[in-house]
Design an enzyme around this catalytic site. Structure first.
Site, PDB file in Angstrom:
ATOM      1  CG  HIS A 270      25.384   2.134  11.663  1.00  0.00           C
ATOM      2  ND1 HIS A 270      24.802   2.665  10.536  1.00  0.00           N
ATOM      3  CD2 HIS A 270      26.583   1.626  11.279  1.00  0.00           C
ATOM      4  CE1 HIS A 270      25.616   2.469   9.514  1.00  0.00           C
ATOM      5  NE2 HIS A 270      26.704   1.854   9.929  1.00  0.00           N
ATOM      6  CG  ASP A 328      33.761  -1.047  13.041  1.00  0.00           C
ATOM      7  OD1 ASP A 328      34.262  -1.827  12.218  1.00  0.00           O
ATOM      8  OD2 ASP A 328      33.517   0.143  12.781  1.00  0.00           O
TER       9      ASP A 328
HETATM   10  N1  CMC Z   1      27.276   4.654  22.915  1.00  0.00           N
HETATM   11  C1  CMC Z   1      26.513   5.453  23.664  1.00  0.00           C
HETATM   12  N2  CMC Z   1      25.710   6.439  23.169  1.00  0.00           N
HETATM   13  C2  CMC Z   1      25.708   6.590  21.843  1.00  0.00           C
HETATM   14  C3  CMC Z   1      26.476   5.791  20.993  1.00  0.00           C
HETATM   15  C4  CMC Z   1      27.286   4.795  21.590  1.00  0.00           C
HETATM   16  N3  CMC Z   1      28.053   4.019  20.840  1.00  0.00           N
HETATM   17  N4  CMC Z   1      26.270   6.168  19.730  1.00  0.00           N
HETATM   18  C5  CMC Z   1      25.413   7.183  19.772  1.00  0.00           C
HETATM   19  N5  CMC Z   1      25.075   7.450  21.051  1.00  0.00           N
HETATM   20  C6  CMC Z   1      24.134   8.484  21.512  1.00  0.00           C
HETATM   21  C7  CMC Z   1      24.805   9.843  21.493  1.00  0.00           C
HETATM   22  O1  CMC Z   1      25.461  10.135  22.698  1.00  0.00           O
HETATM   23  C8  CMC Z   1      23.638  10.748  21.231  1.00  0.00           C
HETATM   24  O2  CMC Z   1      22.961  10.950  22.455  1.00  0.00           O
HETATM   25  P1  CMC Z   1      22.235  12.345  22.799  1.00  0.00           P
HETATM   26  O3  CMC Z   1      21.158  12.489  21.756  1.00  0.00           O
HETATM   27  O4  CMC Z   1      21.721  12.134  24.177  1.00  0.00           O
HETATM   28  O5  CMC Z   1      23.282  13.397  22.679  1.00  0.00           O
HETATM   29  C9  CMC Z   1      22.727   9.921  20.320  1.00  0.00           C
HETATM   30  O6  CMC Z   1      23.061   8.558  20.582  1.00  0.00           O
HETATM   31  C10 CMC Z   1      22.911  10.194  18.832  1.00  0.00           C
HETATM   32  O7  CMC Z   1      24.312  10.153  18.555  1.00  0.00           O
HETATM   33  P2  CMC Z   1      24.933  10.782  17.253  1.00  0.00           P
HETATM   34  O8  CMC Z   1      26.416  10.892  17.443  1.00  0.00           O
HETATM   35  O9  CMC Z   1      24.195  12.040  16.889  1.00  0.00           O
HETATM   36  O10 CMC Z   1      24.563   9.676  16.194  1.00  0.00           O
HETATM   37  P3  CMC Z   1      25.147   9.600  14.739  1.00  0.00           P
HETATM   38  O11 CMC Z   1      24.156   8.921  13.907  1.00  0.00           O
HETATM   39  O12 CMC Z   1      25.593  10.947  14.328  1.00  0.00           O
HETATM   40  O13 CMC Z   1      26.466   8.734  14.963  1.00  0.00           O
HETATM   41  C11 CMC Z   1      27.967   6.936  15.214  1.00  0.00           C
HETATM   42  C12 CMC Z   1      26.637   7.418  14.588  1.00  0.00           C
HETATM   43  C13 CMC Z   1      28.334   5.594  14.591  1.00  0.00           C
HETATM   44  C14 CMC Z   1      29.065   7.937  14.890  1.00  0.00           C
HETATM   45  C15 CMC Z   1      27.790   6.790  16.733  1.00  0.00           C
HETATM   46  O14 CMC Z   1      26.767   5.860  17.009  1.00  0.00           O
HETATM   47  C16 CMC Z   1      29.066   6.411  17.453  1.00  0.00           C
HETATM   48  O15 CMC Z   1      29.847   7.301  17.798  1.00  0.00           O
HETATM   49  N6  CMC Z   1      29.283   5.075  17.719  1.00  0.00           N
HETATM   50  C17 CMC Z   1      30.511   4.619  18.330  1.00  0.00           C
HETATM   51  C18 CMC Z   1      31.600   4.477  17.264  1.00  0.00           C
HETATM   52  C19 CMC Z   1      31.331   3.316  16.352  1.00  0.00           C
HETATM   53  O16 CMC Z   1      31.049   2.212  16.762  1.00  0.00           O
HETATM   54  N7  CMC Z   1      31.454   3.576  15.034  1.00  0.00           N
HETATM   55  C20 CMC Z   1      31.324   2.527  14.014  1.00  0.00           C
HETATM   56  C21 CMC Z   1      30.135   2.742  13.146  1.00  0.00           C
HETATM   57  S1  CMC Z   1      29.696   1.333  12.170  1.00  0.00           S
HETATM   58  C22 CMC Z   1      30.936   0.997  11.040  1.00  0.00           C
HETATM   59  C23 CMC Z   1      31.723   2.081  10.526  1.00  0.00           C
HETATM   60  O17 CMC Z   1      31.195   3.041   9.970  1.00  0.00           O
HETATM   61  O18 CMC Z   1      32.927   1.999  10.656  1.00  0.00           O
END
Ligand code: CMC
Length: 392
Positions: A270, A328
């Site tokens: 998140h 989620d």
């Molecule tokens: N599983 C594995 N690695 C992850 C995940 C995950 N779910 N989420 C983030 N990471 C890693 C990502 O690969 C990255 O690694 P590195 O720095 O080595 O490249 C690091 O963590 C930072 O990721 P980011 O994409 O820059 O983080 P963000 O803050 O931009 O993204 C997020 C937040 C929610 C989009 C992301 O955590 C994600 O894709 N999660 C899976 C989808 C999900 O569950 N979304 C629901 C969010 S909560 C409710 C809602 O909004 O609907």
């Protein structure tokens, strides 16, 4: 040059993902992502999940205070009276190809409802509360009618003697839910109702900040919510549990995909929470109870997969990198136990989040300034135009 995008040393200062952009003041929602805290208008999510209903929480979000009994009665009555949708909307629903994703279909029908709203064409904040009430009341009817039509069944008209949650479940299945399932749906709507300036609320407010109309803004929110990184994650989390198949396969799947970085764990990570999402905790309890109440071995098995995977995520990704399970992760199991098809989980999120979208829209537009950020330009300049016949 481009001083708006440079730091004091003259280097580009880019806030990719607008992570550190504090774009306005607000009194709607507070999240402390380091201590698992979430508040709507000062009330903790645990308090609201234990005591409130979707109707009351929506009133709280829009009007900034808990309603008196008579205020709640009249607000609830208004919602109930506005549930049905015009025949044109039922006809439109029937005309949408069945293989259309329900969120894309919802976007279309929400937009159409704007075309037949009694105050269509009115811009600005004054007409928003009435429009918000009408669309909040109608969205469950649209989602249920779309879901049934997709399954080749006739839509079921809303009832005015049921709560928002019970009426939605009734329109989905034709059966009035018992107390447990009604409360589970109601709590899920409370948990999903609001979450500060998330991507779909931002999209809603960006459209609203041009002083566009209410429905255009909400359609923007629906579009943003559809993506798998946002609301679409509840659907993806369930698909992931089914892909893993059974609890014994979890460790191998986690090693092969999550640890190697080949796949993200859906329903984990998140932007704001770097520890447990407090909404996930409530959903987790409801998932567990859903297994007990449904007594269905298939649900128990999926719950087993989710539980084992969560143990791995929480003890590894969460501890070391702040990637913990989010709202989620568990919600789909509750909806699955209700017999709702997986592709309907993000539309349910929308049924709830319209409360938060509308609250932010009304708050922002009341003190409006158009949202218009800048980009750091790194392309070329002053190129000579070459006529097409000389471009080779
Ligand atoms: N599983 C594995 N690695 C992850 C995940 C995950 N779910 N989420 C983030 N990471 C890693 C990502 O690969 C990255 O690694 P590195 O720095 O080595 O490249 C690091 O963590 C930072 O990721 P980011 O994409 O820059 O983080 P963000 O803050 O931009 O993204 C997020 C937040 C929610 C989009 C992301 O955590 C994600 O894709 N999660 C899976 C989808 C999900 O569950 N979304 C629901 C969010 S909560 C409710 C809602 O909004 O609907």
């Amino acid at each position: 040059m481009q001083k708006w995008c440079l730091d004091e040393k003259g280097q580009p200062k880019i806030d990719k993902g607008a992570e550190n952009l504090c774009m306005d003041e607000s009194e709607i929602c507070f999240i402390d992502g380091f201590h698992s805290k979430l508040y709507y208008r000062g009330y903790s999510i645990e308090e609201l999940a234990s005591n409130s209903t979707f109707e009351e929480t929506t009133y709280l979000l829009w009007y900034g205070k808990l309603p008196t009994r008579s205020e709640l009665n009249s607000f609830t009555e208004d919602l109930r009276r506005n549930r049905d949708i015009p025949q044109g909307a039922y006809d439109l629903i029937k005309s949408i190809p069945r293989d259309t994703h329900p969120m894309e279909a919802l976007r279309t029908v929400a937009s159409y409802l704007g075309n037949v709203d009694p105050e269509k064409g009115k811009l600005g904040v004054d007409s928003m509360p009435a429009k918000a009430l009408r669309l909040t009341a109608k969205l469950p009817t649209v989602v249920a009618a779309l879901a049934r039509t997709r399954d080749g069944k006739e839509p079921i008209k809303p009832r005015s003697d049921l709560s928002h949650a019970a009426n939605f479940l009734y329109m989905m299945s034709g059966k009035v839910p018992d107390n447990f399932w009604e409360r589970a749906m109601d709590v899920s709507l409370v948990l999903y109702a609001e979450h500060e300036m998330n991507a779909s609320s931002f999209a809603t407010v960006v459209v609203g900040s041009t002083l566009s109309d209410y429905y255009s803004s909400i359609v923007g929110g629906i579009g943003a919510l559809r993506g798998p990184l946002h609301g679409g994650a509840n659907e993806e989390a369930m698909k992931q549990f089914f892909e893993i198949g059974s609890p014994e396969n979890v460790d191998a799947w986690y090693k092969e995909y999550a640890l190697s970085g080949k796949k993200r764990v859906m329903g984990a990570g998140h932007r704001v929470y770097k520890t447990y999402d407090p909404r996930a905790k409530v959903f987790r309890e409801y998932s567990k109870k859903s297994v007990e109440v449904s007594k269905d071995p298939k649900i128990a098995s999926i719950y087993g997969v989710a539980e084992r995977l969560e143990n791995l995520v929480m003890s590894q990704l969460c501890e070391s990198r702040g990637i913990c399970t989010n709202v989620d992760y568990w919600s789909g199991i509750v909806y699955y136990a209700m017999g709702i098809p997986i592709e309907q989980y993000t539309p349910i999120f929308a049924i709830a989040r319209i409360a938060g979208w509308s609250a932010h829209l009304m708050e922002y537009v009341a003190r409006n300034r158009i949202l218009r950020p800048r980009l750091y330009y790194k392309g070329m300049l002053d190129l000579e135009y070459v006529p097409i016949e000389k471009r080779g």
